[in-house]
Design an enzyme around this catalytic site. Structure first.
Site, PDB file in Angstrom:
ATOM      1  N   PHE A  14      -8.705   0.035   2.640  1.00  0.00           N
ATOM      2  CA  PHE A  14      -9.591   1.047   2.034  1.00  0.00           C
ATOM      3  C   PHE A  14      -9.219   1.261   0.554  1.00  0.00           C
ATOM      4  O   PHE A  14      -9.983   0.905  -0.349  1.00  0.00           O
ATOM      5  CB  PHE A  14      -9.483   2.319   2.881  1.00  0.00           C
ATOM      6  CG  PHE A  14     -10.031   3.554   2.266  1.00  0.00           C
ATOM      7  CD1 PHE A  14     -11.330   3.583   1.766  1.00  0.00           C
ATOM      8  CD2 PHE A  14      -9.262   4.715   2.183  1.00  0.00           C
ATOM      9  CE1 PHE A  14     -11.848   4.742   1.192  1.00  0.00           C
ATOM     10  CE2 PHE A  14      -9.765   5.871   1.623  1.00  0.00           C
ATOM     11  CZ  PHE A  14     -11.049   5.887   1.125  1.00  0.00           C
ATOM     12  N   ASP A  59       1.466 -12.072   5.370  1.00  0.00           N
ATOM     13  CA  ASP A  59       2.180 -10.937   5.963  1.00  0.00           C
ATOM     14  C   ASP A  59       3.377 -10.624   5.066  1.00  0.00           C
ATOM     15  O   ASP A  59       4.282 -11.444   4.928  1.00  0.00           O
ATOM     16  CB  ASP A  59       2.637 -11.300   7.383  1.00  0.00           C
ATOM     17  CG  ASP A  59       3.231 -10.094   8.091  1.00  0.00           C
ATOM     18  OD1 ASP A  59       3.692  -9.157   7.400  1.00  0.00           O
ATOM     19  OD2 ASP A  59       3.226 -10.085   9.336  1.00  0.00           O
ATOM     20  N   TYR A 148       5.761   6.181  10.436  1.00  0.00           N
ATOM     21  CA  TYR A 148       5.091   6.125   9.125  1.00  0.00           C
ATOM     22  C   TYR A 148       5.887   6.926   8.092  1.00  0.00           C
ATOM     23  O   TYR A 148       6.242   6.420   7.035  1.00  0.00           O
ATOM     24  CB  TYR A 148       3.683   6.693   9.286  1.00  0.00           C
ATOM     25  CG  TYR A 148       2.833   6.674   8.036  1.00  0.00           C
ATOM     26  CD1 TYR A 148       2.407   5.468   7.472  1.00  0.00           C
ATOM     27  CD2 TYR A 148       2.419   7.861   7.430  1.00  0.00           C
ATOM     28  CE1 TYR A 148       1.608   5.446   6.331  1.00  0.00           C
ATOM     29  CE2 TYR A 148       1.616   7.851   6.308  1.00  0.00           C
ATOM     30  CZ  TYR A 148       1.206   6.655   5.748  1.00  0.00           C
ATOM     31  OH  TYR A 148       0.405   6.649   4.631  1.00  0.00           O
TER      32      TYR A 148
HETATM   33  P1  NAD Z   1      -5.721   0.752   5.156  1.00  0.00           P
HETATM   34  O1  NAD Z   1      -5.211   0.645   6.553  1.00  0.00           O
HETATM   35  O2  NAD Z   1      -7.189   0.746   4.948  1.00  0.00           O
HETATM   36  O3  NAD Z   1      -5.110  -0.395   4.242  1.00  0.00           O
HETATM   37  C1  NAD Z   1      -3.824  -0.921   4.414  1.00  0.00           C
HETATM   38  C2  NAD Z   1      -3.891  -2.420   4.215  1.00  0.00           C
HETATM   39  O4  NAD Z   1      -2.569  -2.980   4.375  1.00  0.00           O
HETATM   40  C3  NAD Z   1      -4.779  -3.107   5.263  1.00  0.00           C
HETATM   41  O5  NAD Z   1      -5.703  -3.971   4.616  1.00  0.00           O
HETATM   42  C4  NAD Z   1      -3.794  -3.885   6.137  1.00  0.00           C
HETATM   43  O6  NAD Z   1      -4.364  -5.024   6.723  1.00  0.00           O
HETATM   44  C5  NAD Z   1      -2.686  -4.192   5.137  1.00  0.00           C
HETATM   45  N1  NAD Z   1      -1.404  -4.490   5.754  1.00  0.00           N
HETATM   46  C6  NAD Z   1      -0.745  -3.772   6.702  1.00  0.00           C
HETATM   47  N2  NAD Z   1       0.411  -4.385   7.027  1.00  0.00           N
HETATM   48  C7  NAD Z   1       0.503  -5.500   6.257  1.00  0.00           C
HETATM   49  C8  NAD Z   1       1.465  -6.540   6.129  1.00  0.00           C
HETATM   50  N3  NAD Z   1       2.582  -6.575   6.872  1.00  0.00           N
HETATM   51  N4  NAD Z   1       1.229  -7.530   5.225  1.00  0.00           N
HETATM   52  C9  NAD Z   1       0.096  -7.537   4.475  1.00  0.00           C
HETATM   53  N5  NAD Z   1      -0.851  -6.572   4.549  1.00  0.00           N
HETATM   54  C10 NAD Z   1      -0.648  -5.562   5.438  1.00  0.00           C
HETATM   55  O7  NAD Z   1      -5.065   2.075   4.552  1.00  0.00           O
HETATM   56  P2  NAD Z   1      -5.381   2.837   3.194  1.00  0.00           P
HETATM   57  O8  NAD Z   1      -5.914   4.151   3.529  1.00  0.00           O
HETATM   58  O9  NAD Z   1      -6.117   1.974   2.261  1.00  0.00           O
HETATM   59  O10 NAD Z   1      -3.889   3.052   2.640  1.00  0.00           O
HETATM   60  C11 NAD Z   1      -3.324   2.150   1.715  1.00  0.00           C
HETATM   61  C12 NAD Z   1      -1.955   2.621   1.289  1.00  0.00           C
HETATM   62  O11 NAD Z   1      -2.046   3.921   0.714  1.00  0.00           O
HETATM   63  C13 NAD Z   1      -0.953   2.690   2.435  1.00  0.00           C
HETATM   64  O12 NAD Z   1       0.317   2.250   1.974  1.00  0.00           O
HETATM   65  C14 NAD Z   1      -0.905   4.169   2.752  1.00  0.00           C
HETATM   66  O13 NAD Z   1       0.336   4.544   3.272  1.00  0.00           O
HETATM   67  C15 NAD Z   1      -1.170   4.800   1.390  1.00  0.00           C
HETATM   68  N6  NAD Z   1      -1.769   6.132   1.531  1.00  0.00           N
HETATM   69  C16 NAD Z   1      -3.085   6.271   1.873  1.00  0.00           C
HETATM   70  C17 NAD Z   1      -3.611   7.544   2.015  1.00  0.00           C
HETATM   71  C18 NAD Z   1      -5.060   7.777   2.364  1.00  0.00           C
HETATM   72  O14 NAD Z   1      -5.472   8.927   2.493  1.00  0.00           O
HETATM   73  N7  NAD Z   1      -5.887   6.764   2.501  1.00  0.00           N
HETATM   74  C19 NAD Z   1      -2.789   8.670   1.845  1.00  0.00           C
HETATM   75  C20 NAD Z   1      -1.463   8.474   1.534  1.00  0.00           C
HETATM   76  C21 NAD Z   1      -0.958   7.207   1.356  1.00  0.00           C
END
Ligand code: NAD
Length: 321
Positions: A14, A59, A148
């Site tokens: 996202f 990965d 997490y």
């Molecule tokens: P999301 O799940 O949409 O995106 C995470 C991405 O990381 C996915 O595309 C997934 O396939 C990839 N991924 C996971 N494990 C992996 C690995 N081992 N190797 C390669 N790719 C991997 O989540 P998001 O909402 O886009 O969040 C993205 C980042 O922002 C995360 O680190 C999350 O902790 C942080 N974050 C998001 C929010 C929020 O509200 N969306 C809030 C706080 C922090």
């Protein structure tokens, strides 16, 4: 300073997909690395084939190699929704630990700036409100959410150690709840869940009595804050989020009103260790990065609802999950 060549880990997720999009739009070459655990190539399909964008299935917990120069690493790989990280607890701990180690190693090798996507979850169920960056948090290390929260706390520590021991140019952003188009209807987070339920006429499920609060930030604001940090020389940690705080019940009622739905509101059991309150203090982001959120919740929710309405009419099966 704007980067010339950036690696975005988790770039098919996202937030990552918006970061890729914004970087490409300003002329940065982007290498998007993702294993598609919770993301999808669909999120970056519009960038594929362009001269500045490359998607690499990878990965992060394994060996990571990127040929050529890199001057920015945005480390966003990690499941982020509670439903996702509870389904993938070990993967979440591994990407927060090993994945962060490898992303930091890449930044060190290339002499690149590194930005860690940390989270408001490092504050746990906070005893200080609103949360300033100086607050150490209140996290249950063996609770279900710890996979997490503790992975991100470890990632912050590792990032700080690379800065202090290796002189890597690192930064930490603590992102608060962000929403917008491209969230998955079944990712389990409150906003996509409420919108999906409201659009399909199902009961809108609010956990507990709905008095717990969150502060929701529209995705374009969050992405602008992350890039302001990337372009600066500030190490952080810095909160990025919208301080406008609302209860879960008010959020459910707003979604119901904006969708014109007649779905009833149903109260369901609240998950363990669910934070009671959550609101960022954004004074540091304002003073160090000149960043302030601009999109009002009603406006951001309208845009998100409109995207979900289109998506669910094109792919009605997405409603079923
Ligand atoms: P999301 O799940 O949409 O995106 C995470 C991405 O990381 C996915 O595309 C997934 O396939 C990839 N991924 C996971 N494990 C992996 C690995 N081992 N190797 C390669 N790719 C991997 O989540 P998001 O909402 O886009 O969040 C993205 C980042 O922002 C995360 O680190 C999350 O902790 C942080 N974050 C998001 C929010 C929020 O509200 N969306 C809030 C706080 C922090």
């Amino acid at each position: 300073m704007s980067a010339r060549r950036a690696v975005v880990t988790g770039g098919a997720g996202f937030l990552g997909s918006y970061l890729c999009e914004r970087l490409v739009a300003r002329g940065t070459e982007v290498i998007c690395m993702d294993n598609f655990l919770t993301g999808s190539p669909d999120n970056v399909a519009h960038l594929m084939g362009g001269p500045l964008f490359r998607l690499v299935e990878c990965d992060l917990t394994g060996f990571v190699h990127v040929p050529g120069e890199v001057d920015l690493v945005l480390h966003f790989a990690s499941a982020a929704s509670p439903a996702d990280y509870l389904r993938h607890p070990i993967e979440t701990l591994k990407v927060g630990s090993l994945g962060t180690l490898h992303a930091l190693g890449l930044a060190r090798e290339k002499g690149a700036r590194f930005v860690l996507a940390s989270t408001s979850e490092v504050y746990g169920d906070p005893l200080e409100h609103p949360q300033r960056e100086s607050y150490w948090g209140n996290v249950n290390p063996v609770g279900p959410r710890s996979v997490y929260d503790e992975a991100k706390r470890f990632a912050e520590s590792l990032t700080t150690a690379y800065r202090n021991s290796h002189g890597t140019d690192t930064a930490i952003v603590r992102i608060f709840n962000t929403y917008g188009p491209r969230m998955r209807p079944h990712d389990g987070r409150a906003i996509p869940t409420f919108i999906r339920q409201a659009l399909s006429g199902e009961p809108i499920t609010v956990t507990g009595d709905g008095t717990q609060t969150r502060s929701i930030c529209y995705v374009t604001d969050t992405v602008a804050g992350v890039l302001a940090l990337a372009d600066s020389d500030f190490a952080g940690p810095v909160n990025i989020g919208n301080p406008a705080e609302l209860t879960m019940l008010a959020l459910a009622e707003t979604v119901r009103e904006l969708t014109g739905s007649s779905s009833p509101i149903e109260f369901v059991e609240r998950p363990a260790d669910d934070p009671a309150v959550r609101r960022p203090d954004t004074a540091l982001a304002a003073s160090r990065l000149g960043w302030r959120p601009e999109v009002e919740a009603s406006d951001g929710l309208r845009r998100t609802i409109s995207w979900f309405t289109d998506k669910l009419s094109e792919e009605p099966e997405a409603l079923a999950g």
